[in-house]
Enzyme design. Structure first.
Site, PDB file in Angstrom:
ATOM      1  N   SER A 187       0.812  -1.226   0.000  1.00 20.19           N
ATOM      2  CA  SER A 187       0.000   0.000   0.000  1.00 20.19           C
ATOM      3  C   SER A 187       0.838   1.265   0.000  1.00 20.19           C
ATOM      4  O   SER A 187       0.306   2.356  -0.206  1.00 20.19           O
ATOM      5  CB  SER A 187      -0.926   0.016   1.214  1.00 20.19           C
ATOM      6  OG  SER A 187      -0.156   0.065   2.405  1.00 20.19           O
TER       7      SER A 187
ATOM      8  N   ALA B 262      11.637  -8.672  10.107  1.00 19.15           N
ATOM      9  CA  ALA B 262      11.523  -9.769   9.140  1.00 19.15           C
ATOM     10  C   ALA B 262      12.635 -10.795   9.332  1.00 19.15           C
ATOM     11  O   ALA B 262      13.773 -10.442   9.639  1.00 19.15           O
ATOM     12  CB  ALA B 262      11.575  -9.228   7.714  1.00 19.15           C
TER      13      ALA B 262
ATOM     14  N   LYS C  27       2.790   1.914   2.774  1.00 21.36           N
ATOM     15  CA  LYS C  27       2.868   2.309   4.185  1.00 21.36           C
ATOM     16  C   LYS C  27       4.303   2.471   4.672  1.00 21.36           C
ATOM     17  O   LYS C  27       4.596   3.421   5.394  1.00 21.36           O
ATOM     18  CB  LYS C  27       2.085   1.339   5.076  1.00 21.36           C
ATOM     19  CG  LYS C  27       2.598  -0.075   5.070  1.00 21.36           C
ATOM     20  CD  LYS C  27       1.630  -1.032   5.733  1.00 21.36           C
ATOM     21  CE  LYS C  27       2.094  -2.460   5.569  1.00 21.36           C
ATOM     22  NZ  LYS C  27       2.108  -2.930   4.185  1.00 21.36           N
ATOM     23  N   SER C  28       5.200   1.573   4.283  1.00 19.65           N
ATOM     24  CA  SER C  28       6.597   1.690   4.733  1.00 19.65           C
ATOM     25  C   SER C  28       7.252   2.930   4.150  1.00 19.65           C
ATOM     26  O   SER C  28       7.937   3.674   4.864  1.00 19.65           O
ATOM     27  CB  SER C  28       7.393   0.441   4.353  1.00 19.65           C
ATOM     28  OG  SER C  28       6.957  -0.669   5.101  1.00 19.65           O
TER      29      SER C  28
ATOM     30  N   MET D  61      15.787   1.379  -1.009  1.00 16.04           N
ATOM     31  CA  MET D  61      14.860   2.523  -0.976  1.00 16.04           C
ATOM     32  C   MET D  61      15.170   3.456   0.189  1.00 16.04           C
ATOM     33  O   MET D  61      15.082   4.678   0.051  1.00 16.04           O
ATOM     34  CB  MET D  61      13.408   2.028  -0.878  1.00 16.04           C
ATOM     35  CG  MET D  61      12.886   1.413  -2.157  1.00 16.04           C
ATOM     36  SD  MET D  61      11.269   0.609  -1.993  1.00 16.04           S
ATOM     37  CE  MET D  61      10.313   1.764  -1.060  1.00 16.04           C
TER      38      MET D  61
ATOM     39  N   HIS E  40      13.909  -2.862   0.163  1.00 17.01           N
ATOM     40  CA  HIS E  40      13.626  -1.882   1.219  1.00 17.01           C
ATOM     41  C   HIS E  40      14.902  -1.165   1.661  1.00 17.01           C
ATOM     42  O   HIS E  40      14.886   0.049   1.879  1.00 17.01           O
ATOM     43  CB  HIS E  40      12.948  -2.557   2.413  1.00 17.01           C
ATOM     44  CG  HIS E  40      11.463  -2.673   2.285  1.00 17.01           C
ATOM     45  ND1 HIS E  40      10.602  -1.893   3.002  1.00 17.01           N
ATOM     46  CD2 HIS E  40      10.688  -3.477   1.508  1.00 17.01           C
ATOM     47  CE1 HIS E  40       9.355  -2.207   2.682  1.00 17.01           C
ATOM     48  NE2 HIS E  40       9.387  -3.165   1.781  1.00 17.01           N
TER      49      HIS E  40
END
Length: 173
Positions: free
Chosen positions: A14, A37, A16-17, A54, A51
């Protein structure tokens, strides 16, 4: 300025992170990424690497799939921590057959006593169909209760859909 506890909720993929990370980056404060994780396959490894790329290099990272106490204790009053995510943390405890109520109470206490500010990311899992098996239904119910408790304790709660924030509680800085 971000409050002591911010809760960012959304569905899978979505945004969100990315939204939570951007909130923290905009503050200019030193940032800590607390990763929950556990990598069991190449797909998850790729997601973790994506991630990290990013986020960029300006994050102090701590891997804490279950025991968040030392991670939160290490966050100074000048730092902002991103816990990404409560869903993986819950999954890890479920798979380890932990006492979920005790772990949840401990998490909420750690969030309240952390010296720095914290942004918690979590998945909304209750908007889809009813799962077809008991374990998935239990997970959905536990995640829903955890999300409610996190939202109750937070000063700012944001639901992210298609990368767009919908403020549920508080005011965005």
């Amino acid at each position: 300025m971000l409050p002591k506890l911010t809760f960012v909720l959304g569905g899978a993929a979505s945004g969100k992170s990315a939204f939570a990370e951007n909130l923290i980056v905009q503050t200019g404060a030193p940032r800590v990424y607390i990763a929950t994780a556990e990598v069991y396959d190449s797909e998850m490894e790729a997601k973790v690497q994506r991630h990290k790329t990013m986020r960029g290099p300006n994050w102090r990272s701590i891997e804490a799939p279950r025991d968040l106490g030392p991670a939160f204790t290490s966050v100074s009053k000048d730092e902002i921590a991103l816990l990404d995510c409560a869903t993986m943390w819950l999954t890890n405890h479920m798979m380890g057959e932990a006492d979920i109520e005790a772990q949840t109470s401990d998490l909420l206490h750690q969030l309240a006593t952390c010296e720095g500010r914290v942004v918690v990311v979590s998945n909304e899992v209750g908007m889809g169909i009813v799962p077809d098996n008991a374990m998935a239904r239990r997970f959905r119910d536990l995640q829903g209760r955890l999300n409610q408790r996190l939202a109750d304790q937070s000063e700012l709660a944001v639901f992210v859909v298609a990368g767009q924030p919908l403020v549920l509680k508080g005011t965005l800085p």
